[in-house]
Design a protein around this motif. Structure first.
Motif, PDB file in Angstrom:
ATOM      1  N   ARG A 284       0.825  -1.206   0.000  1.00  0.00           N
ATOM      2  CA  ARG A 284       0.000   0.000   0.000  1.00  0.00           C
ATOM      3  C   ARG A 284       0.862   1.261   0.000  1.00  0.00           C
ATOM      4  O   ARG A 284       0.566   2.231  -0.706  1.00  0.00           O
ATOM      5  CB  ARG A 284      -0.932   0.005   1.218  1.00  0.00           C
ATOM      6  CG  ARG A 284      -2.083  -0.995   1.124  1.00  0.00           C
ATOM      7  CD  ARG A 284      -3.148  -0.682   2.146  1.00  0.00           C
ATOM      8  NE  ARG A 284      -2.634  -0.787   3.507  1.00  0.00           N
ATOM      9  CZ  ARG A 284      -2.670  -1.882   4.237  1.00  0.00           C
ATOM     10  NH1 ARG A 284      -3.199  -3.008   3.726  1.00  0.00           N
ATOM     11  NH2 ARG A 284      -2.211  -1.896   5.480  1.00  0.00           N
ATOM     12  N   GLU A 285       1.969   1.249   0.782  1.00  0.00           N
ATOM     13  CA  GLU A 285       2.863   2.401   0.791  1.00  0.00           C
ATOM     14  C   GLU A 285       3.523   2.602  -0.568  1.00  0.00           C
ATOM     15  O   GLU A 285       3.679   3.740  -1.040  1.00  0.00           O
ATOM     16  CB  GLU A 285       3.929   2.221   1.876  1.00  0.00           C
ATOM     17  CG  GLU A 285       3.380   2.293   3.294  1.00  0.00           C
ATOM     18  CD  GLU A 285       4.459   2.072   4.322  1.00  0.00           C
ATOM     19  OE1 GLU A 285       5.605   1.735   3.924  1.00  0.00           O
ATOM     20  OE2 GLU A 285       4.165   2.222   5.532  1.00  0.00           O
ATOM     21  N   LEU A 286       3.896   1.486  -1.221  1.00  0.00           N
ATOM     22  CA  LEU A 286       4.495   1.580  -2.545  1.00  0.00           C
ATOM     23  C   LEU A 286       3.502   2.144  -3.557  1.00  0.00           C
ATOM     24  O   LEU A 286       3.863   2.960  -4.416  1.00  0.00           O
ATOM     25  CB  LEU A 286       4.987   0.202  -2.990  1.00  0.00           C
ATOM     26  CG  LEU A 286       5.627   0.122  -4.380  1.00  0.00           C
ATOM     27  CD1 LEU A 286       6.852   1.033  -4.453  1.00  0.00           C
ATOM     28  CD2 LEU A 286       6.015  -1.324  -4.706  1.00  0.00           C
ATOM     29  N   GLN A 287       2.247   1.735  -3.452  1.00  0.00           N
ATOM     30  CA  GLN A 287       1.221   2.255  -4.352  1.00  0.00           C
ATOM     31  C   GLN A 287       1.041   3.757  -4.160  1.00  0.00           C
ATOM     32  O   GLN A 287       0.871   4.501  -5.131  1.00  0.00           O
ATOM     33  CB  GLN A 287      -0.102   1.519  -4.114  1.00  0.00           C
ATOM     34  CG  GLN A 287      -0.108   0.081  -4.609  1.00  0.00           C
ATOM     35  CD  GLN A 287      -1.385  -0.642  -4.256  1.00  0.00           C
ATOM     36  OE1 GLN A 287      -2.233  -0.105  -3.549  1.00  0.00           O
ATOM     37  NE2 GLN A 287      -1.513  -1.880  -4.729  1.00  0.00           N
ATOM     38  N   LYS A 288       1.053   4.221  -2.903  1.00  0.00           N
ATOM     39  CA  LYS A 288       0.912   5.645  -2.623  1.00  0.00           C
ATOM     40  C   LYS A 288       2.083   6.433  -3.222  1.00  0.00           C
ATOM     41  O   LYS A 288       1.895   7.506  -3.798  1.00  0.00           O
ATOM     42  CB  LYS A 288       0.845   5.880  -1.114  1.00  0.00           C
ATOM     43  CG  LYS A 288      -0.465   5.399  -0.471  1.00  0.00           C
ATOM     44  CD  LYS A 288      -0.442   5.684   1.018  1.00  0.00           C
ATOM     45  CE  LYS A 288      -1.745   5.204   1.667  1.00  0.00           C
ATOM     46  NZ  LYS A 288      -1.757   5.445   3.136  1.00  0.00           N
ATOM     47  N   GLU A 289       3.305   5.873  -3.116  1.00  0.00           N
ATOM     48  CA  GLU A 289       4.471   6.541  -3.668  1.00  0.00           C
ATOM     49  C   GLU A 289       4.354   6.640  -5.196  1.00  0.00           C
ATOM     50  O   GLU A 289       4.663   7.682  -5.791  1.00  0.00           O
ATOM     51  CB  GLU A 289       5.741   5.818  -3.270  1.00  0.00           C
ATOM     52  CG  GLU A 289       6.075   5.911  -1.786  1.00  0.00           C
ATOM     53  CD  GLU A 289       7.336   5.167  -1.446  1.00  0.00           C
ATOM     54  OE1 GLU A 289       7.990   4.646  -2.386  1.00  0.00           O
ATOM     55  OE2 GLU A 289       7.674   5.101  -0.253  1.00  0.00           O
ATOM     56  N   LEU A 290       3.917   5.556  -5.833  1.00  0.00           N
ATOM     57  CA  LEU A 290       3.779   5.553  -7.301  1.00  0.00           C
ATOM     58  C   LEU A 290       2.723   6.567  -7.745  1.00  0.00           C
ATOM     59  O   LEU A 290       2.898   7.270  -8.746  1.00  0.00           O
ATOM     60  CB  LEU A 290       3.414   4.156  -7.789  1.00  0.00           C
ATOM     61  CG  LEU A 290       4.495   3.088  -7.642  1.00  0.00           C
ATOM     62  CD1 LEU A 290       3.973   1.735  -8.047  1.00  0.00           C
ATOM     63  CD2 LEU A 290       5.728   3.450  -8.475  1.00  0.00           C
ATOM     64  N   VAL A 291       1.611   6.620  -7.007  1.00  0.00           N
ATOM     65  CA  VAL A 291       0.566   7.598  -7.332  1.00  0.00           C
ATOM     66  C   VAL A 291       1.092   9.014  -7.179  1.00  0.00           C
ATOM     67  O   VAL A 291       0.805   9.905  -7.979  1.00  0.00           O
ATOM     68  CB  VAL A 291      -0.676   7.366  -6.434  1.00  0.00           C
ATOM     69  CG1 VAL A 291      -1.689   8.497  -6.625  1.00  0.00           C
ATOM     70  CG2 VAL A 291      -1.347   6.025  -6.772  1.00  0.00           C
ATOM     71  N   GLY A 292       1.929   9.254  -6.137  1.00  0.00           N
ATOM     72  CA  GLY A 292       2.515  10.582  -5.941  1.00  0.00           C
ATOM     73  C   GLY A 292       3.439  10.974  -7.069  1.00  0.00           C
ATOM     74  O   GLY A 292       3.426  12.124  -7.540  1.00  0.00           O
ATOM     75  N   PHE A 293       4.245  10.022  -7.566  1.00  0.00           N
ATOM     76  CA  PHE A 293       5.132  10.296  -8.693  1.00  0.00           C
ATOM     77  C   PHE A 293       4.355  10.600  -9.963  1.00  0.00           C
ATOM     78  O   PHE A 293       4.715  11.468 -10.762  1.00  0.00           O
ATOM     79  CB  PHE A 293       6.065   9.105  -8.940  1.00  0.00           C
ATOM     80  CG  PHE A 293       7.145   8.976  -7.891  1.00  0.00           C
ATOM     81  CD1 PHE A 293       7.860  10.084  -7.468  1.00  0.00           C
ATOM     82  CD2 PHE A 293       7.430   7.743  -7.339  1.00  0.00           C
ATOM     83  CE1 PHE A 293       8.864   9.964  -6.513  1.00  0.00           C
ATOM     84  CE2 PHE A 293       8.423   7.613  -6.384  1.00  0.00           C
ATOM     85  CZ  PHE A 293       9.147   8.724  -5.957  1.00  0.00           C
ATOM     86  N   ILE A 294       3.231   9.889 -10.167  1.00  0.00           N
ATOM     87  CA  ILE A 294       2.424  10.104 -11.372  1.00  0.00           C
ATOM     88  C   ILE A 294       1.798  11.496 -11.357  1.00  0.00           C
ATOM     89  O   ILE A 294       1.729  12.192 -12.377  1.00  0.00           O
ATOM     90  CB  ILE A 294       1.342   9.018 -11.491  1.00  0.00           C
ATOM     91  CG1 ILE A 294       1.996   7.657 -11.741  1.00  0.00           C
ATOM     92  CG2 ILE A 294       0.344   9.354 -12.590  1.00  0.00           C
ATOM     93  CD1 ILE A 294       1.034   6.494 -11.728  1.00  0.00           C
ATOM     94  N   LYS A 295       1.316  11.913 -10.172  1.00  0.00           N
ATOM     95  CA  LYS A 295       0.681  13.243 -10.068  1.00  0.00           C
ATOM     96  C   LYS A 295       1.686  14.348 -10.312  1.00  0.00           C
ATOM     97  O   LYS A 295       1.329  15.422 -10.778  1.00  0.00           O
ATOM     98  CB  LYS A 295       0.034  13.384  -8.700  1.00  0.00           C
ATOM     99  CG  LYS A 295      -1.211  12.532  -8.512  1.00  0.00           C
ATOM    100  CD  LYS A 295      -1.842  12.768  -7.153  1.00  0.00           C
ATOM    101  CE  LYS A 295      -3.139  11.965  -7.003  1.00  0.00           C
ATOM    102  NZ  LYS A 295      -3.764  12.159  -5.667  1.00  0.00           N
ATOM    103  N   ARG A 296       2.964  14.137  -9.978  1.00  0.00           N
ATOM    104  CA  ARG A 296       3.979  15.173 -10.207  1.00  0.00           C
ATOM    105  C   ARG A 296       4.226  15.346 -11.694  1.00  0.00           C
ATOM    106  O   ARG A 296       4.561  16.412 -12.170  1.00  0.00           O
ATOM    107  CB  ARG A 296       5.289  14.768  -9.506  1.00  0.00           C
ATOM    108  CG  ARG A 296       5.197  14.828  -8.003  1.00  0.00           C
ATOM    109  CD  ARG A 296       6.511  14.355  -7.399  1.00  0.00           C
ATOM    110  NE  ARG A 296       6.446  14.257  -5.953  1.00  0.00           N
ATOM    111  CZ  ARG A 296       7.434  13.793  -5.196  1.00  0.00           C
ATOM    112  NH1 ARG A 296       8.586  13.402  -5.789  1.00  0.00           N
ATOM    113  NH2 ARG A 296       7.298  13.724  -3.888  1.00  0.00           N
TER     114      ARG A 296
END
Length: 296
Positions: A284-296
């Motif tokens: 779940r933490e990895l998914q949140k990090e990936l979503v954060g990178f995509i939004k940037r």
């Protein structure tokens, strides 16, 4: 009278399905005056009996019961013997014999074992009604093997309308399954651990040891349908009701597999996680990090 019977039926719906016979017997003992109403309204697991005259097995339920005796579809006799027991007319009895032979073949094709019985009776309006009973029992061959039973009760009414016949079918399926594989594995692992440590066996009560890791699924389902079919002769009733029962059993079997078992599986997996919780948290933490990178 109606209020008391309704209260007993309401109570039966809230009690465990695995103990339906014991619960019905207790209610009958408390209210013997309403025994007929209760026994005629509550579906119970079918009992297997043996015809004394032919040696064949048949199923006993409320539809072939007269007092404390049950009529056999093979010999048309009651057990225990009953002199004035209700029997079908000679014409309907001939149809009943043919129907039992037909559904015995159906049972062997679909169930590959078990017991089947067909009982017919005359109605006051000139038509007739009947019930088709099917039962298959799975006995555990070893302590850790699953066991269970399948009971099908198909009650129908037939009304002839010229060259057409109108049928009303009410089908009830009662299913009971017991899985002890988890308990057997746990007992085996505990035994191996105890031997490896050189300790004594765990001091667990016999009932707790038998119930540990046991999963029980049981319940019943009822569906109704009405259909019209062409009628050539009296034997057409067997083909018509057989087609209706075959289609109904397929629908109910699929419904049990896809909806009931699927829903139970979802609930169990939501309550208990099979995967490691720490691993799921990292994902779940990895998914949140990936979503954060995509939004940037």
């Amino acid at each position: 009278m109606g209020d008391l019977v309704d209260s007993m039926l309401d109570l039966m719906r809230r009690l465990p399905p695995t103990h339906v016979e014991e619960n019905v017997a207790s209610l009958v003992a408390m209210c013997p005056d309403y025994a007929e109403d209760l026994l005629g309204s509550v579906d119970q697991p079918l009992k297997v009996m043996t015809d004394r005259a032919t040696g064949k097995e048949y199923l006993a339920c409320d539809y072939n019961r007269d007092g404390d005796s049950y009529r056999s579809p093979w010999s048309n006799e009651y057990d225990p013997p009953l002199e004035d027991g209700t029997v079908p007319s000679p014409k309907l009895r001939k149809l009943e014999i043919t129907a039992n032979e037909a559904f015995d073949t159906y049972r062997e094709m679909y169930y590959e074992g078990g017991v089947s019985s067909v009982f017919l009776w005359d109605l006051d309006d000139g038509g007739f009604a009947g019930v088709v009973l099917l039962k298959k029992t799975l006995n555990a061959s070893a302590p850790g093997e699953p066991s269970g039973s399948w009971d099908s009760i198909h009650v129908f009414e037939a009304a002839e309308r010229g060259r057409q016949a109108h049928y009303k079918l009410t089908s009830t399926i009662m299913l009971q399954m017991v899985d002890r594989s988890a308990g057997a594995r746990a007992s085996k692992e505990d035994s191996i651990a105890a031997k490896s440590l050189g300790g004594d066996k765990t001091n667990t009560s016999g009932s707790d040891a038998k119930r540990e890791g046991e999963v029980t699924l049981s319940g019943s389902m009822t569906r109704q349908t009405e259909q019209d079919f062409p009628l050539q002769d009296s034997s057409s009733h067997i083909a018509n009701t057989g087609r209706m029962i075959e289609e109904m059993e397929i629908k109910m079997r699929n419904l049990l597999q896809e909806v009931y078992f699927g829903k139970t599986r979802d609930v169990v997996f939501d309550l208990r996680s099979i995967d490691d919780l720490e691993k799921a948290r990292r994902q779940r933490e990895l998914q949140k990090e990936l979503v954060g990178f995509i939004k940037r």
